[in-house]
Write an enzyme that holds these catalytic residues in place. Structure first.
Site, mmCIF file in Angstrom:
data_model
loop_
_atom_site.group_PDB
_atom_site.id
_atom_site.type_symbol
_atom_site.label_atom_id
_atom_site.label_comp_id
_atom_site.label_asym_id
_atom_site.label_seq_id
_atom_site.Cartn_x
_atom_site.Cartn_y
_atom_site.Cartn_z
ATOM 1 N N CYS A 1 16.363 25.539 34.394
ATOM 2 C CA CYS A 1 17.241 24.954 33.557
ATOM 3 C C CYS A 1 18.719 25.357 34.259
ATOM 4 O O CYS A 1 19.028 26.409 34.462
ATOM 5 C CB CYS A 1 17.429 25.621 32.238
ATOM 6 S SG CYS A 1 18.706 25.347 30.936
ATOM 7 N N GLY B 1 22.461 26.675 25.507
ATOM 8 C CA GLY B 1 22.350 27.803 24.825
ATOM 9 C C GLY B 1 20.909 28.126 24.057
ATOM 10 O O GLY B 1 20.261 27.280 24.022
ATOM 11 N N ASN C 1 13.944 17.416 34.542
ATOM 12 C CA ASN C 1 15.321 16.680 35.337
ATOM 13 C C ASN C 1 15.766 17.686 36.624
ATOM 14 O O ASN C 1 16.174 18.749 36.118
ATOM 15 C CB ASN C 1 16.169 16.762 34.115
ATOM 16 C CG ASN C 1 17.664 15.900 34.454
ATOM 17 O OD1 ASN C 1 17.538 15.731 35.555
ATOM 18 N ND2 ASN C 1 18.192 15.386 33.554
ATOM 19 N N SER D 1 15.386 24.745 18.510
ATOM 20 C CA SER D 1 14.396 25.166 19.750
ATOM 21 C C SER D 1 14.617 26.373 20.432
ATOM 22 O O SER D 1 16.000 26.499 20.611
ATOM 23 C CB SER D 1 14.814 23.878 20.870
ATOM 24 O OG SER D 1 14.033 23.964 22.046
ATOM 25 N N CYS E 1 16.210 30.541 32.392
ATOM 26 C CA CYS E 1 15.017 29.906 32.780
ATOM 27 C C CYS E 1 15.201 29.240 34.366
ATOM 28 O O CYS E 1 16.395 28.819 34.542
ATOM 29 C CB CYS E 1 14.705 28.681 31.871
ATOM 30 S SG CYS E 1 14.401 29.634 30.144
ATOM 31 N N HIS F 1 6.127 26.151 28.219
ATOM 32 C CA HIS F 1 6.095 26.086 29.840
ATOM 33 C C HIS F 1 5.128 26.768 30.613
ATOM 34 O O HIS F 1 5.307 26.483 31.911
ATOM 35 C CB HIS F 1 7.775 26.393 30.269
ATOM 36 C CG HIS F 1 8.885 25.818 29.522
ATOM 37 N ND1 HIS F 1 8.897 24.495 29.380
ATOM 38 C CD2 HIS F 1 9.816 26.299 28.628
ATOM 39 C CE1 HIS F 1 10.081 24.176 28.568
ATOM 40 N NE2 HIS F 1 10.633 25.519 28.350
ATOM 41 N N CYS G 1 22.078 15.950 19.400
ATOM 42 C CA CYS G 1 21.611 17.284 20.241
ATOM 43 C C CYS G 1 22.805 18.326 20.170
ATOM 44 O O CYS G 1 24.070 17.686 20.704
ATOM 45 C CB CYS G 1 21.341 16.851 21.547
ATOM 46 S SG CYS G 1 20.665 18.406 22.381
#
Ligand code: SAH
Ligand code: SF4
Length: 382
Positions: free
Chosen positions: A118, A165, A301, A197, A115, A221, A104
């Site tokens: 995030c 990012g 998370n 993504s 967001c 979302h 990743c």
């Protein structure tokens, strides 16, 4: 200033060599030395003529990122924190599985999209990473892992642009980086094993399809504009009525592929049964059926500043059931590297204590690495 050879795809490197008066096959040799063999010292590139090696030393280098920390999880995941200067740090995470190794990668220091759920978004935007800084994450990880695991063959089989990012807000640097990943003289990754993504930068989704149709994951979302405006502020610019058609259009560049919709499960916010049904309607309306996309439900998370909570597991399962009963392949992301995620918070504290860096920097270092799609996300239960 020395040119960083990690900034070039093969075409770019051929141009660079051309300017040095060197033939194209030299660029291919150089490219293979760097990416396939992990070389950074021109003297090690023994099949390049000595005068060329000397010439290269005067004008170019292979610039690795500065590694600040490495964390190994008990489940085999490894997280690296790189210092990219001026108090900015970015992360890359390796997730091994039986049949693949996924890396990743980050595309920016911070993120401008902001967001709500995030932590990168909460930090704000610092700067775009260069092509070389994105490629350097893969270059480092691949060759580190080969040494570490004592393997000569390729270790990383999949790359996901799901670190810090918004990759499609750094498109001009992203595109050559993707080309390096796909190039047979580079990492030779298949188009379907590289995933971009995005939170939904509509014009760039179309560009990516035309330029380099890798796998596309769209962070959805929410099933409606009112909620999505609130969770993903970019929706105000590119609402669902533009986003969904651009996803459908992407498939014309990537036949037989699926679009993956990522959906972060937030308790009482976007995890209700009615919202799952609304999602089914949304994707059916966009393309006449529901089977052109997949859903990947991400357990949230949590972090304190978000004011949001993770959906209970039962709620996630029920939500997944509704989608899959409507014919949409739905997975629930398995979380990996929980123990190093925990260590990440400690890491920030550590850095601050030892160096006395400014709080802003310490905060930037407290990067939340998004739970990475490990590809083997388990099928929903029940
Ligand atoms: N900017 C891009 C890629 C990086 S984010 C994008 O938004 O798609 C990668 C994924 O991590 C996104 O799906 C994002 O929604 C998810 N994510 C961000 N914060 C998260 C959190 N706190 N918990 C779970 N997933 C999160
Ligand atoms: Fe940026 Fe993606 Fe985080 Fe949104 S989820 S703030 S787009 S990194």
């Amino acid at each position: 200033m020395l040119a960083n050879l990690l900034d070039y795809d093969l075409e770019g490197l051929a141009g660079f060599c051309d300017r040095l008066g060197e033939r194209r096959f030299r660029a291919t040799q150089l490219f293979r030395w760097i990416h396939q063999r992990g070389a950074s010292d021109f003297d090690a590139m023994t099949d390049l003529a000595k005068p060329l090696r000397e010439k290269l030393r005067g004008v170019a280098h292979v610039r690795a990122l500065v590694l600040s920390r490495q964390h190994c999880s008990t489940d085999g995941s490894i997280k690296w924190l790189f210092d990219v200067g001026a108090g900015d740090a970015v992360e890359a995470v390796f997730i091994p599985q039986d049949d693949r190794g996924t890396l990743c990668i980050s595309s920016q220091a911070g993120c401008a999209v902001g967001c709500r759920f995030c932590s990168t978004g909460h930090q704000g935007f610092s700067r775009n990473l260069s092509t070389g800084e994105m490629v350097a994450q893969l270059w480092f990880a691949e060759h580190f892992l080969r040494r570490h695991l004592q393997r000569e063959d390729r270790v990383i089989s999949n790359v996901v642009m799901m670190g810090m990012g918004e990759p499609l807000q750094n498109y001009s640097a992203l595109l050559p980086a993707l080309r390096v990943m796909l190039d047979d003289h580079g990492y030779g990754l298949s188009r379907r094993r590289v995933t971009v993504s995005t939170s939904g930068v509509v014009p760039m989704i179309e560009r990516l399809g035309a330029d380099c149709p890798v796998a596309l994951a769209v962070s959805l979302h929410a099933p409606d504009d009112a909620l999505r405006d609130n969770l993903v502020p970019l929706n105000r610019k590119y609402p669902l009525a533009e986003l969904l058609p651009s996803c459908v259009a992407y498939l014309s560049y990537a036949p037989r592929d699926f679009i993956t919709f990522e959906y972060c499960m937030l308790a009482g916010v976007n995890d209700q049964a009615a919202q799952a049904h609304a999602l089914v309607d949304l994707v059916r309306t966009a393309n006449g059926a529901a089977n052109w996309c997949k859903f990947n439900l991400i357990p949230f998370n949590p972090f304190p500043a978000s004011g949001l909570a993770a959906s209970p597991r039962e709620q996630i399962n029920a939500f997944a059931r509704i989608l899959s009963e409507a014919g949409i392949v739905t997975t629930i992301r398995k979380t990996r590297g929980d123990d190093i995620e925990a260590a990440c918070g400690q890491l920030a504290g550590d850095v601050r204590d030892r160096t006395g860096v400014a709080p802003r920097m310490a905060q930037r270092r407290r990067i939340m690495m998004h739970q990475v799609d490990d590809g083997a996300s388990q099928a929903q239960e029940g």
